[in-house]
Write an enzyme that holds these catalytic residues in place. Structure first.
Site, short mmCIF file in Angstrom:
data_model
loop_
_atom_site.label_atom_id
_atom_site.label_comp_id
_atom_site.label_asym_id
_atom_site.label_seq_id
_atom_site.Cartn_x
_atom_site.Cartn_y
_atom_site.Cartn_z
N ASP A 73 0.42 -1.07 -0.20
CA ASP A 73 0.00 -0.36 -0.16
C ASP A 73 0.83 1.58 0.25
OD1 ASP A 73 0.65 -1.00 2.65
OD2 ASP A 73 -0.90 0.42 3.42
N GLU A 131 -0.37 -2.16 4.83
CA GLU A 131 0.58 -2.18 6.02
C GLU A 131 0.18 -0.55 6.78
OE1 GLU A 131 4.26 -1.05 8.57
OE2 GLU A 131 3.30 0.16 5.89
N GLU A 132 0.14 -0.09 6.34
CA GLU A 132 -0.08 1.07 6.88
C GLU A 132 -1.36 1.93 7.80
OE1 GLU A 132 2.29 4.21 6.28
OE2 GLU A 132 3.57 3.34 4.52
#
Length: 400
Positions: A73, A131-132
């Site tokens: 992402d 992940e962010e």
């Protein structure tokens, strides 16, 4: 470029990924590229795990199972790099280098598939979403990741950062900080700015809270511990002569030990509620948002992997980056499998520029960091070294 094949060079692939960033859980195009590449290399491919996650499994005889992970992402950042292959998606950018991660894992998957005579075991290539926002790894696990693919004996991965390109290195033990985001709504009683005595001023309460929160790290955490508490957002009011009913604060907290983390979170709640009570205000709302655990590298597995890097790249190319204050959710994949984690830093800064800035003491000013609108890893040798690191680490853990 919605599908890739092995005739596409790694540089072309990377430029395409960088030009087409996608936000968390929206990585549809990126996932399609990863899936097509894995199939072309001969992997068995599963798609849509944890919304947009992709996993490739390459079985090659008896031996251990190695999981390689790349996150996909991007971030809501307006790119200012000036690159000819800059983002074509307005307000979205690969400002954290996940395009590097995806390209390197695709390159490593190609090479491992092409050199099956050199190793024995199973490779699991995981392209993880989100992940962010700290939810992608858990989403894949909740969607039955380890019920669909072999359980790994080790989890490996890398994160590009503002170290000199060509360098790699991991810190054993607590390597990346835990991170907690907290949204606070201070409640008051609004009214006319000319008659503050009829109100409970949420802005004044929120301002007092911001000041008090700064004492947690400076006065409640031991000097030998490391912690960060930042108030990154404060929103209140609509007009100069209106005292609002509420004020909002957004906090981020970083630490490397669960005891410290727990103390900070409890202290925040104590102070926020106490300041509200002291002003006769209604009870505030304290809502946890994103949360990342401490990323812990297994010490024995890390030394084994770094030794392989030193043998391949030379002592001078392998560093210990120390504890990184950024956060990651890759550790969840290892914890769920009860497997060791080795997660290393991959240098992406132009070496000459980096060392010039280091000698001048201007790294913070001259070398853009992750999440910066100017973050632009050197394409080479970053990609070549990233692919090589994944391949070397994988072969170290597989039977040859």
């Amino acid at each position: 470029m919605t599908r890739q094949n092995r005739s596409v060079t790694l540089d072309e692939l990377y430029r395409d990924l960088h030009s087409h960033p996608e936000l968390s859980f929206e990585e549809i195009r990126t996932a399609a590229i990863a899936a097509a590449e894995l199939r072309a290399a001969g992997f068995d491919v599963l798609e849509g795990i944890g919304t947009t996650g992709v996993v490739g499994v390459l079985r090659n005889g008896n031996g251990p199972t190695v999981l390689l992970r790349a996150d996909m992402d991007a971030l809501p950042v307006l790119e200012e790099t000036g690159l000819p292959y800059a983002s074509t998606t307005s307000g979205v950018m690969h400002a954290c280098g996940h395009d590097v991660h995806v390209a390197c894992l695709i390159g490593a998957s190609r090479e491992l598939a092409a050199t099956r005579a050199d190793w024995s075991g199973t490779v699991v290539a995981v392209f993880q979403p989100a992940e962010e926002v700290g939810r992608g790894a858990q989403a894949m696990l909740d969607d039955g990741l380890y019920e669909r693919v072999p359980m790994p004996d080790v989890v490996l991965g890398q994160h590009v950062g503002p170290a000199p390109a060509g360098m790699v290195g991991a810190h054993p033990g607590a390597a990346f900080a835990s991170a907690d985001s907290i949204d606070i709504t201070v409640r008051g009683r609004g009214g006319h700015g000319s008659r503050p005595e009829t109100t409970i001023d949420a802005i004044v309460i929120a301002s007092a809270i911001v000041g008090r929160l700064q004492t947690i790290v400076s006065r409640e955490i031991a000097p030998q511990e490391t912690a960060v508490l930042t108030v990154g957002r404060m929103n209140a009011g609509t007009k100069n002569n209106i005292i609002p009913d509420s004020a909002e604060l957004g906090l981020t907290i970083r630490s490397y030990h669960e005891k410290v983390r727990g103390h900070i979170l409890a202290a925040i709640e104590r102070m926020v509620r106490a300041e509200s009570a002291a002003s006769g205000a209604p009870d505030p709302a304290i809502v946890p948002a994103e949360s990342f655990p401490v990323t812990v590298n297994d010490s024995v597995a890390t030394e084994r992997t770094m030794a392989a890097f030193r043998s391949a790249f030379g002592e001078e190319a392998v560093l210990d980056p120390g504890q990184v204050s950024g956060s990651e959710d890759v550790g969840l994949l290892a914890t769920a499998a009860n497997a060791p984690l080795v997660y290393w830093i991959l240098g992406g800064a132009h070496p000459e520029t980096y060392f010039t800035a280091a000698n001048a003491g201007t790294i913070e000013r001259d070398i853009p960091s992750n999440h910066s609108a100017h973050f632009a890893p050197e394409m080479q040798p970053t990609l070549i070294r990233g692919v090589a690191a994944l391949v070397i680490a994988t072969r170290e853990w597989l039977r040859s």
